[in-house]
Design an enzyme around this catalytic site. Structure first.
Site, PDB file in Angstrom:
ATOM      1  NE  ARG A   1     -10.547  62.541  14.079  1.00  0.00           N
ATOM      2  CZ  ARG A   1     -10.684  61.916  15.248  1.00  0.00           C
ATOM      3  NH1 ARG A   1     -11.233  60.716  15.318  1.00  0.00           N
ATOM      4  NH2 ARG A   1     -10.305  62.496  16.355  1.00  0.00           N
TER       5      ARG A   1
ATOM      6  CB  SER B   1      -7.022  68.419  13.307  1.00  0.00           C
ATOM      7  OG  SER B   1      -7.147  68.783  14.663  1.00  0.00           O
TER       8      SER B   1
ATOM      9  CD  GLU C   1      -8.738  64.878  11.504  1.00  0.00           C
ATOM     10  OE1 GLU C   1      -7.739  64.723  12.253  1.00  0.00           O
ATOM     11  OE2 GLU C   1      -9.848  65.242  11.923  1.00  0.00           O
TER      12      GLU C   1
HETATM   13  P1  FAD Z   1     -17.906  67.268   5.368  1.00  0.00           P
HETATM   14  O1  FAD Z   1     -16.686  68.047   5.709  1.00  0.00           O
HETATM   15  O2  FAD Z   1     -18.946  67.933   4.563  1.00  0.00           O
HETATM   16  O3  FAD Z   1     -17.468  65.916   4.647  1.00  0.00           O
HETATM   17  C1  FAD Z   1     -16.411  65.134   5.196  1.00  0.00           C
HETATM   18  C2  FAD Z   1     -16.364  63.791   4.446  1.00  0.00           C
HETATM   19  O4  FAD Z   1     -17.546  63.056   4.741  1.00  0.00           O
HETATM   20  C3  FAD Z   1     -16.332  63.952   2.923  1.00  0.00           C
HETATM   21  O5  FAD Z   1     -15.553  62.907   2.395  1.00  0.00           O
HETATM   22  C4  FAD Z   1     -17.793  63.772   2.520  1.00  0.00           C
HETATM   23  O6  FAD Z   1     -17.923  63.272   1.193  1.00  0.00           O
HETATM   24  C5  FAD Z   1     -18.254  62.750   3.537  1.00  0.00           C
HETATM   25  N1  FAD Z   1     -19.683  62.874   3.839  1.00  0.00           N
HETATM   26  C6  FAD Z   1     -20.315  63.923   4.423  1.00  0.00           C
HETATM   27  N2  FAD Z   1     -21.627  63.674   4.546  1.00  0.00           N
HETATM   28  C7  FAD Z   1     -21.827  62.444   4.000  1.00  0.00           C
HETATM   29  C8  FAD Z   1     -22.977  61.631   3.798  1.00  0.00           C
HETATM   30  N3  FAD Z   1     -24.202  62.019   4.201  1.00  0.00           N
HETATM   31  N4  FAD Z   1     -22.808  60.430   3.187  1.00  0.00           N
HETATM   32  C9  FAD Z   1     -21.598  60.019   2.781  1.00  0.00           C
HETATM   33  N5  FAD Z   1     -20.471  60.741   2.949  1.00  0.00           N
HETATM   34  C10 FAD Z   1     -20.589  61.944   3.543  1.00  0.00           C
HETATM   35  N6  FAD Z   1     -13.261  66.386  13.685  1.00  0.00           N
HETATM   36  C11 FAD Z   1     -13.083  65.459  14.660  1.00  0.00           C
HETATM   37  O7  FAD Z   1     -13.125  64.261  14.377  1.00  0.00           O
HETATM   38  N7  FAD Z   1     -12.851  65.832  15.951  1.00  0.00           N
HETATM   39  C12 FAD Z   1     -12.802  67.138  16.320  1.00  0.00           C
HETATM   40  O8  FAD Z   1     -12.627  67.418  17.505  1.00  0.00           O
HETATM   41  C13 FAD Z   1     -13.001  68.135  15.317  1.00  0.00           C
HETATM   42  N8  FAD Z   1     -12.949  69.440  15.643  1.00  0.00           N
HETATM   43  C14 FAD Z   1     -13.151  70.375  14.663  1.00  0.00           C
HETATM   44  C15 FAD Z   1     -13.118  71.725  15.016  1.00  0.00           C
HETATM   45  C16 FAD Z   1     -13.318  72.707  14.056  1.00  0.00           C
HETATM   46  C17 FAD Z   1     -13.274  74.160  14.451  1.00  0.00           C
HETATM   47  C18 FAD Z   1     -13.562  72.329  12.704  1.00  0.00           C
HETATM   48  C19 FAD Z   1     -13.816  73.383  11.653  1.00  0.00           C
HETATM   49  C20 FAD Z   1     -13.590  70.988  12.346  1.00  0.00           C
HETATM   50  C21 FAD Z   1     -13.382  70.000  13.314  1.00  0.00           C
HETATM   51  N9  FAD Z   1     -13.409  68.641  12.998  1.00  0.00           N
HETATM   52  C22 FAD Z   1     -13.233  67.703  13.978  1.00  0.00           C
HETATM   53  C23 FAD Z   1     -13.559  68.212  11.588  1.00  0.00           C
HETATM   54  C24 FAD Z   1     -15.010  68.020  11.115  1.00  0.00           C
HETATM   55  O9  FAD Z   1     -15.905  68.891  11.804  1.00  0.00           O
HETATM   56  C25 FAD Z   1     -15.483  66.584  11.273  1.00  0.00           C
HETATM   57  O10 FAD Z   1     -14.701  65.695  10.502  1.00  0.00           O
HETATM   58  C26 FAD Z   1     -16.954  66.422  10.862  1.00  0.00           C
HETATM   59  O11 FAD Z   1     -17.388  65.163  11.247  1.00  0.00           O
HETATM   60  C27 FAD Z   1     -17.163  66.584   9.354  1.00  0.00           C
HETATM   61  O12 FAD Z   1     -18.566  66.670   9.137  1.00  0.00           O
HETATM   62  P2  FAD Z   1     -19.163  67.499   7.915  1.00  0.00           P
HETATM   63  O13 FAD Z   1     -20.631  67.329   7.939  1.00  0.00           O
HETATM   64  O14 FAD Z   1     -18.665  68.880   7.927  1.00  0.00           O
HETATM   65  O15 FAD Z   1     -18.545  66.686   6.699  1.00  0.00           O
END
Ligand code: FAD
Length: 309
Positions: free
Chosen positions: A180, A229, A299
């Site tokens: 992660r 998570s 996380e």
């Molecule tokens: P954000 O939440 O917007 O950002 C997360 C981090 O990434 C922040 O630090 C942000 O600054 C950085 N970031 C985002 N975009 C960029 C960019 N373009 N450049 C630089 N930095 C950036 N995660 C898993 O790993 N496995 C799972 O199975 C999983 N299941 C999930 C289920 C649910 C119902 C939910 C709500 C979440 C789940 N997640 C899971 C967590 C999450 O969806 C992931 O971590 C996802 O990859 C985050 O993407 P995001 O675009 O929402 O990032």
């Protein structure tokens, strides 16, 4: 006109004059997180393309303004005071260009699920274990999102990084993907990602995605806003099992609750604040440590300012 400290009127004017994408002030970040929690961002920028993004980063650097790139906000606990500085949203970076060698160049703001569907339609596999993760491609790479033993980092060829001086392409190994996490250089935003997929049978891939989505709905359909998570799995352990052992399933702080259905999810029952969630995280963490001797690490990324700042 901006009121908050980190953003001067001069910066705001320059951004308004030169950015072709959106420039907003006091944008409520609860609208941009899956928890539906978060105070306002002083500045909220949605650049139109790479040149716009580089221009924004250059102006922010010359004014010494802090910033944070976000995707779907599905792994973010944005605090109640919001963000002092600029939030950069990659909502316009949604292209996906496939080549003849099963490679795709995807924009950072493209939904991961959308990319999986586009790939599978073309008979290209590799991403199916990640089906149902509600993030963007950029967020998934920044977090090295993973599920069912597959992490997105294992498919990344290279990453396009935008900074105040332009764009650079970094090969995957420079990002040092781990559990992660990835190591992004400071001052850079992921604007796009090149992934190497594998040719497969379209129907089989589609079925695989459908199975995984069904499984997620059963295991994670908690029915309330959440951020997936909350805690990382400690080596050899499952965070949800430890939360259960500590008797914390269903525990509450204000309007935040450890989901009755999934011990590693915290849900917003309606009107929860970031303070509620943080209080609950501390309660769970302390109780788990007391009962098992294991200190859980979050996380979800906790960002922004507390309310009174
Ligand atoms: P954000 O939440 O917007 O950002 C997360 C981090 O990434 C922040 O630090 C942000 O600054 C950085 N970031 C985002 N975009 C960029 C960019 N373009 N450049 C630089 N930095 C950036 N995660 C898993 O790993 N496995 C799972 O199975 C999983 N299941 C999930 C289920 C649910 C119902 C939910 C709500 C979440 C789940 N997640 C899971 C967590 C999450 O969806 C992931 O971590 C996802 O990859 C985050 O993407 P995001 O675009 O929402 O990032």
């Amino acid at each position: 006109m901006p009121k908050a400290g980190a953003v001067t009127n001069r910066l705001f004017d320059k951004l308004q004059q030169t950015l072709r994408g959106q420039v907003a002030i006091a944008e409520p970040l609860a609208k941009h997180t899956t928890w539906r929690i978060g105070g306002p961002a002083d500045l909220f920028l949605r650049p139109l393309d790479v040149a716009d993004l580089v221009n924004a980063l250059s102006l922010l650097r010359s004014h010494g303004t802090p910033w944070l790139a976000i995707g779907s906000g599905s792994n973010l606990l944005m605090r109640d005071g919001g963000f002092r500085g600029a939030i950069i949203h990659l909502g316009h970076f949604r292209d996906a260009v496939f080549d003849e060698s099963a490679r795709v160049r995807a924009g950072a703001g493209l939904g991961l699920m959308r990319l999986i569907r586009l790939a599978v339609e073309r008979g290209l596999g590799g991403l199916e274990p990640l089906a149902g993760i509600p993030g963007t491609v950029g967020g998934a790479v920044a977090m090295n999102a993973g599920a069912m033993g597959r992490e997105i980092g294992s498919l990344v060829d290279s990453v396009l990084l935008a900074g105040a001086d332009g764009i650079e392409e970094w090969p995957a190994d420079r990002l040092a993907f781990g559990y992660r996490r990835s190591t992004l250089p400071p001052g850079r935003v992921i604007s796009g990602v090149k992934l190497q997929l594998q040719p497969g049978n379209r129907e089989t891939l589609q079925q695989d995605v459908a199975v995984r989505l069904r499984h997620r709905r059963t295991a994670q359909g908690v029915g309330r806003p959440n951020a997936g998570s909350v805690f990382k799995n400690p080596p050899g352990e499952s965070a949800w099992k430890l939360v259960d052992q500590a008797g914390m399933r269903g525990a509450r702080a204000g309007q935040a609750q450890v989901s009755e259905l999934h011990g590693n999810f915290i849900v917003n029952l309606g009107g929860a604040t970031a303070e509620d969630v943080l209080t609950l995280i501390d309660l769970v963490r302390d109780r788990v440590e007391e009962m098992t001797g294991i200190r859980l690490e979050t996380e979800v990324r906790i960002v922004g300012s507390p309310k009174d700042l």
